[in-house]
Design an enzyme around this catalytic site. Sequence first.
Site, PDB file in Angstrom:
ATOM      1  N   CYS A  59     -73.994  71.194  50.761  1.00  0.00           N
ATOM      2  CA  CYS A  59     -73.451  71.567  49.452  1.00  0.00           C
ATOM      3  C   CYS A  59     -74.440  72.464  48.716  1.00  0.00           C
ATOM      4  O   CYS A  59     -75.433  71.983  48.161  1.00  0.00           O
ATOM      5  CB  CYS A  59     -73.154  70.297  48.648  1.00  0.00           C
ATOM      6  SG  CYS A  59     -72.582  70.659  46.982  1.00  0.00           S
ATOM      7  N   CYS A  65     -74.805  71.811  44.988  1.00  0.00           N
ATOM      8  CA  CYS A  65     -75.515  70.564  44.661  1.00  0.00           C
ATOM      9  C   CYS A  65     -77.024  70.746  44.858  1.00  0.00           C
ATOM     10  O   CYS A  65     -77.815  70.274  44.054  1.00  0.00           O
ATOM     11  CB  CYS A  65     -75.084  69.414  45.567  1.00  0.00           C
ATOM     12  SG  CYS A  65     -73.327  69.235  45.789  1.00  0.00           S
ATOM     13  N   ASP A  66     -77.422  71.388  45.949  1.00  0.00           N
ATOM     14  CA  ASP A  66     -78.826  71.356  46.368  1.00  0.00           C
ATOM     15  C   ASP A  66     -79.550  72.688  46.290  1.00  0.00           C
ATOM     16  O   ASP A  66     -80.774  72.735  46.482  1.00  0.00           O
ATOM     17  CB  ASP A  66     -78.917  70.851  47.828  1.00  0.00           C
ATOM     18  CG  ASP A  66     -78.325  69.461  47.982  1.00  0.00           C
ATOM     19  OD1 ASP A  66     -78.377  68.691  47.002  1.00  0.00           O
ATOM     20  OD2 ASP A  66     -77.808  69.149  49.068  1.00  0.00           O
TER      21      ASP A  66
END
Length: 327
Positions: free
Chosen positions: A155, A158-159
């Site tokens: 992701c 997300c990261d």
Amino acid sequence: MEENAQARQATGTGEGVDSQQGGDVLDMAVIGAGPAGLTAGLYAARAGLDVAVFERITPGGQLGQTEHMENYPGFPEGTNGYELAFAMKQQADRFGMRTVGEEVTAVDFTQDPKLLFTAFGEQRARSVVIATGARPRRLGLELEEELQGRGVSYCATCDGNFFRGQDVMVVGGGNTAAGDAIYLSRICRKVYLVHRRDKLRATAVYHKRLEDLPNLEFVWDATPRKLVAEDGALAGVRVEMLKTGELRDIPCAGLFVAVGTQPNTEFLDGALELDETGYIVAGESGETAVPGVYAAGDVRTKGLRQVVTAVADGAVCAEEAAEFLAI
Ligand code: NAP
């Protein structure tokens, strides 16, 4: 608050999370609170059905992890996936949809009402819409699991920020890989886009944008073969150039895997027919072989897996279920 209720609250956002389960027979249980499930909940609630949506993590599904969406109608400048998902939930809540922050781990569709099982008990429902979506597919490399959270990610939104100013690799040639590469190019020093062919599967609109990125390098006809770790974190990826067999070591701190998705259907354990890749076999109206059980969104067999088709599925399934219940 009693322990189970605490656990249930913890699995959801706390927003509209309900703990009603057990005795009552729902008109409709929806499994999964992504765009398909939330829309099924909206349509069912507006049709006056007693509907609860079961969600194991947070409402939104894959949409909740999408930073920017340009192809959902009504947003000329695009929209943020999380905000769109949150708005979908609020809209359904307004009409009385309930959310249960529990994971459905098993089902029994051999009887009426149907049964759903979670860690906290069972729920009976006269109709069921399965909208559990899909999850990122793994590459299947050694160390891939161990290095997740230590360089390997599924992701980018997300990261990505963990790799600010560093070199990263994106693997895949679809819309997810293209979107991830564009997103990461704004944060990272260099992005390698590794694809097993010399042509992207991604929608044409992405191609020129990717070509214009000064810090992106395409690595065509290549596939990762080995993850290289240093001090417990990813340090690089060995890729094989598929046309020559040559091996190339690419140092990078982050590897973003975007090689497609895998449906979340394991909990069905034979209760419904799946195709050879695990998707629920369902017709255009979402109907499965079991009367009163429907499949909506990415989890079912279909041609185009998009948010716009997921919400359409949710609406159609809710209408079909309402008709089924009226018989
Ligand atoms: P996808 O379209 O299935 O693309 C997966 C990519 O990974 C393909 O390029 C495939 O290569 C490659 N691949 C598959 N297995 C591989 C392996 N073992 N090793 C290396 N490469 C591998 O998946 P996706 O990009 O996640 O998209 C899933 C669905 O969501 C699609 O329908 C997509 O259109 C949709 N989506 C839409 C948007 C948007 O519209 N904004 C954004 C994200 C996703 P080949 O091309 O050679 O098969």
